[in-house]
Scaffold this motif. Sequence first.
Motif, PDB file in Angstrom:
ATOM      1  N   TRP B 276       0.837  -1.201   0.000  1.00 23.25           N
ATOM      2  CA  TRP B 276       0.000   0.000   0.000  1.00 23.25           C
ATOM      3  C   TRP B 276       0.871   1.249   0.000  1.00 23.25           C
ATOM      4  O   TRP B 276       0.533   2.249  -0.615  1.00 23.25           O
ATOM      5  CB  TRP B 276      -0.895   0.045   1.241  1.00 23.25           C
ATOM      6  CG  TRP B 276      -1.863  -1.087   1.347  1.00 23.25           C
ATOM      7  CD1 TRP B 276      -2.349  -1.845   0.310  1.00 23.25           C
ATOM      8  CD2 TRP B 276      -2.451  -1.603   2.531  1.00 23.25           C
ATOM      9  NE1 TRP B 276      -3.192  -2.794   0.781  1.00 23.25           N
ATOM     10  CE2 TRP B 276      -3.295  -2.682   2.143  1.00 23.25           C
ATOM     11  CE3 TRP B 276      -2.365  -1.268   3.881  1.00 23.25           C
ATOM     12  CZ2 TRP B 276      -4.024  -3.414   3.061  1.00 23.25           C
ATOM     13  CZ3 TRP B 276      -3.098  -1.999   4.791  1.00 23.25           C
ATOM     14  CH2 TRP B 276      -3.919  -3.067   4.388  1.00 23.25           C
ATOM     15  N   LEU B 277       1.999   1.153   0.716  1.00 27.62           N
ATOM     16  CA  LEU B 277       2.881   2.317   0.848  1.00 27.62           C
ATOM     17  C   LEU B 277       3.857   2.418  -0.321  1.00 27.62           C
ATOM     18  O   LEU B 277       4.625   3.360  -0.400  1.00 27.62           O
ATOM     19  CB  LEU B 277       3.686   2.218   2.157  1.00 27.62           C
ATOM     20  CG  LEU B 277       2.891   2.110   3.449  1.00 27.62           C
ATOM     21  CD1 LEU B 277       3.804   1.768   4.604  1.00 27.62           C
ATOM     22  CD2 LEU B 277       2.170   3.418   3.728  1.00 27.62           C
ATOM     23  N   ARG B 278       3.839   1.404  -1.206  1.00 28.06           N
ATOM     24  CA  ARG B 278       4.763   1.343  -2.341  1.00 28.06           C
ATOM     25  C   ARG B 278       6.220   1.383  -1.883  1.00 28.06           C
ATOM     26  O   ARG B 278       7.050   2.083  -2.452  1.00 28.06           O
ATOM     27  CB  ARG B 278       4.518   2.485  -3.321  1.00 28.06           C
ATOM     28  CG  ARG B 278       3.168   2.390  -3.962  1.00 28.06           C
ATOM     29  CD  ARG B 278       2.922   3.529  -4.894  1.00 28.06           C
ATOM     30  NE  ARG B 278       1.573   3.434  -5.428  1.00 28.06           N
ATOM     31  CZ  ARG B 278       1.193   2.515  -6.320  1.00 28.06           C
ATOM     32  NH1 ARG B 278       2.069   1.654  -6.786  1.00 28.06           N
ATOM     33  NH2 ARG B 278      -0.042   2.472  -6.738  1.00 28.06           N
ATOM     34  N   ARG B 279       6.499   0.652  -0.821  1.00 27.78           N
ATOM     35  CA  ARG B 279       7.867   0.588  -0.323  1.00 27.78           C
ATOM     36  C   ARG B 279       8.298  -0.867  -0.202  1.00 27.78           C
ATOM     37  O   ARG B 279       7.469  -1.775  -0.186  1.00 27.78           O
ATOM     38  CB  ARG B 279       7.976   1.257   1.052  1.00 27.78           C
ATOM     39  CG  ARG B 279       7.834   2.754   1.035  1.00 27.78           C
ATOM     40  CD  ARG B 279       8.955   3.400   0.251  1.00 27.78           C
ATOM     41  NE  ARG B 279       8.914   4.855   0.332  1.00 27.78           N
ATOM     42  CZ  ARG B 279       8.099   5.630  -0.391  1.00 27.78           C
ATOM     43  NH1 ARG B 279       7.222   5.090  -1.226  1.00 27.78           N
ATOM     44  NH2 ARG B 279       8.134   6.933  -0.265  1.00 27.78           N
ATOM     45  N   PRO B 302      15.940  -0.662   5.611  1.00 30.93           N
ATOM     46  CA  PRO B 302      14.572  -0.974   6.037  1.00 30.93           C
ATOM     47  C   PRO B 302      13.482  -0.513   5.086  1.00 30.93           C
ATOM     48  O   PRO B 302      12.444  -1.152   5.007  1.00 30.93           O
ATOM     49  CB  PRO B 302      14.453  -0.271   7.390  1.00 30.93           C
ATOM     50  CG  PRO B 302      15.512   0.759   7.391  1.00 30.93           C
ATOM     51  CD  PRO B 302      16.610   0.237   6.558  1.00 30.93           C
ATOM     52  N   VAL B 303      13.678   0.578   4.387  1.00 29.09           N
ATOM     53  CA  VAL B 303      12.593   1.016   3.504  1.00 29.09           C
ATOM     54  C   VAL B 303      13.161   1.727   2.277  1.00 29.09           C
ATOM     55  O   VAL B 303      13.951   2.651   2.384  1.00 29.09           O
ATOM     56  CB  VAL B 303      11.558   1.881   4.285  1.00 29.09           C
ATOM     57  CG1 VAL B 303      12.228   3.006   5.014  1.00 29.09           C
ATOM     58  CG2 VAL B 303      10.479   2.420   3.382  1.00 29.09           C
ATOM     59  N   VAL B 304      12.796   1.218   1.099  1.00 28.58           N
ATOM     60  CA  VAL B 304      13.221   1.835  -0.157  1.00 28.58           C
ATOM     61  C   VAL B 304      12.061   1.758  -1.156  1.00 28.58           C
ATOM     62  O   VAL B 304      11.201   0.906  -1.047  1.00 28.58           O
ATOM     63  CB  VAL B 304      14.433   1.112  -0.795  1.00 28.58           C
ATOM     64  CG1 VAL B 304      15.697   1.416  -0.076  1.00 28.58           C
ATOM     65  CG2 VAL B 304      14.202  -0.385  -0.878  1.00 28.58           C
ATOM     66  N   GLN B 308      14.619   3.165  -6.110  1.00 34.79           N
ATOM     67  CA  GLN B 308      15.825   3.238  -5.283  1.00 34.79           C
ATOM     68  C   GLN B 308      16.494   1.878  -5.201  1.00 34.79           C
ATOM     69  O   GLN B 308      17.709   1.762  -5.314  1.00 34.79           O
ATOM     70  CB  GLN B 308      15.468   3.711  -3.875  1.00 34.79           C
ATOM     71  CG  GLN B 308      15.274   5.205  -3.765  1.00 34.79           C
ATOM     72  CD  GLN B 308      14.730   5.573  -2.401  1.00 34.79           C
ATOM     73  OE1 GLN B 308      14.033   4.794  -1.767  1.00 34.79           O
ATOM     74  NE2 GLN B 308      15.054   6.772  -1.945  1.00 34.79           N
ATOM     75  N   ALA B 309      15.672   0.840  -5.021  1.00 37.23           N
ATOM     76  CA  ALA B 309      16.222  -0.509  -4.880  1.00 37.23           C
ATOM     77  C   ALA B 309      16.999  -0.897  -6.129  1.00 37.23           C
ATOM     78  O   ALA B 309      18.097  -1.447  -6.046  1.00 37.23           O
ATOM     79  CB  ALA B 309      15.103  -1.513  -4.625  1.00 37.23           C
TER      80      ALA B 309
END
Lengths: 172, 474
Positions: B276-279, B302-304, B308-309
Amino acid sequence: MFRNPEIALDEMPDTDDVQWQELDPAYKRLRRLQNSIGILAVAAPIATVTALANFPLLTAAMLWAGWLVFAAFLLVWPGISLPKRGFVLRDKDILFRKGVVWRSITAIPFNRIQHVETSSTPFDRKFDLATLKLFTAGGSSGDLKIDGLNAATAEQLRIFILEKAGASIENA
Amino acid sequence: MITKNAWQSFAPLFAFMVAYKGDLVSKLILGGGALALVVATGSVLSWLFFRYQIRGDSILIRSGVIKKKQIDIKFDRIQGVNTAQNPVYRVLGLVTVSFDTAGSSGSEGNLPVVPREFANTLRENIGAQKTERTDDTQPAKVSKALLKLDWRDMIRIGVADRRALIIVAFIGPLMERVGENSEQVIQDVLLSVNVDSHQLDVGTGALLVAGVVVVAVLLLVTFSIAAAFLRYHNFELFLDGRTLRSHGGLLTRHEHSMDLEKIQTIRLQQGVVQSWLRRHKMTARQAISGRKQRSQKMFTIPVVTAEQADTLRSLFLAPEAGRLSQEPGSDLFRPVSRYYLRSRILFAGLVPAAIMTAVLVNEAGIVGLVALTWLPLVALIAWRNWKRAGYLHDDNEIVRRSGLLGYRTVGLLFRKVQRVTITQSRYQRRKNLASLRMHMASGSVRVPYIEHEKAKQLRDYILYKVESNQQAWH
């Protein structure tokens, strides 16, 4: 000069027409012997229970019938499964296959081998057999075990693979 | 270490406490005093006996008061240097250093308290040693900032934390009970103040329960957001030459570093909330030695976002690879065979459901038909898994996608594979399919139900890549 020639996938050496080496035939006998010991070990408690507990005849008969099926399976199974096992030694890797229902072929390149181990139980020694273990990195899942090899073959393999592994490290 | 020593000396203390006759207060004072003394003595002793020494290419650590321990770690075996700094240490300019090594499973080197500058020089030394060893033409070391997380990302981490969901699942039923009880309590209270209890109808009760649950969930989310702040506040990611480095944390500052060459697999995970958060959560795994400490040998971002990934992974795997995308939504993924779905439904769904139904109907009558619900459940799971399964590869690397509710993609370099296994069940043989398993030093990656020919081609290509390659895999 850095070069990176393209290799066509269908020109790659494949593993279809290799000569599979079978395990030592004595291993089949050893497995049958070991299994019969297991079968007898199970028979003893069944015999005592049926004698003491005074089961109805039908129950006892069913118990023994189950035991018979179990025994027959254990004696026949090595004859089916062991011929499916085999290995191929190639110049740069070793292949090992096994399985009757789920068949698998594992390939380990020599330059990924960390160490090699041969071992034999007293039973193995009686039949002049040995087990070869190849260790690669990645924890306990990274091992290949080939059991039921002729003791001399296992030793030859160990030396050959170690040499190959060492050479690939020196070249690197 | 110090607390462990203290715990060992607890037993005689307790025996003494029980034996000592006196009132509770003096007992507590005495016990507390003795405990403090023991802890202090223990700390001083283990401090006195702790020695470390940097040699040319290794570090020697000696510790232990009664049981002596000596570890000698070669720099080139060190995969990463991690530091942690709690608030007290931060004021004093000290850090705790620990090393990731390939090899020993249990005892990794650990320097409990050293000055911060020392840790930095140590890290540089180890880095320099490696650069020297691998490549002389390395460009001058440039520290390049790659990623910086802000407070919004902390909230994303907290909300997406799976542990919170598990807790909700566990205490959900409990909460309902609490809700019921509180309803009772409120009813009693209302009765006691002479209000007509008929006003409190079922709707209000349900509302109350829902309210309690919502509050509980909010509390949990708040907790996990707080935990995210504690762990990742001001998280920054750098690339120093070929070494990846991150630091972050609110009270205790954690700093991790890892050589890019040590990466075995790159993993991109996305749970339901994260989608949902597109992360995504990105982890780079190193070689493991034992089953233990798997988590320590991971480098976690933890979050990208997916973009970015992909930028990061192409940087990590450059120059030889990194052109593929690990974004799970990518339509470049090749699906696995439809028979994957069929065999799952057949062998895990239809057969057990039929047997269970037969047995249950025999035993319990018509109620036994409940067992038939097993089939759609398995079918649904199998269908989700099949939709999510997929793979894509080029000449140097392969990416596999899997998942049930979320997505997981794993990328690896062909040349770092340790062994390859092709497995075929009877069913797969009939359909000319096979599963390919690539064993890495960090665990194995399986591509299920692809054409047998394709599996063999990939296997032979991987063997060629591994055997013709002279570079170190670790």
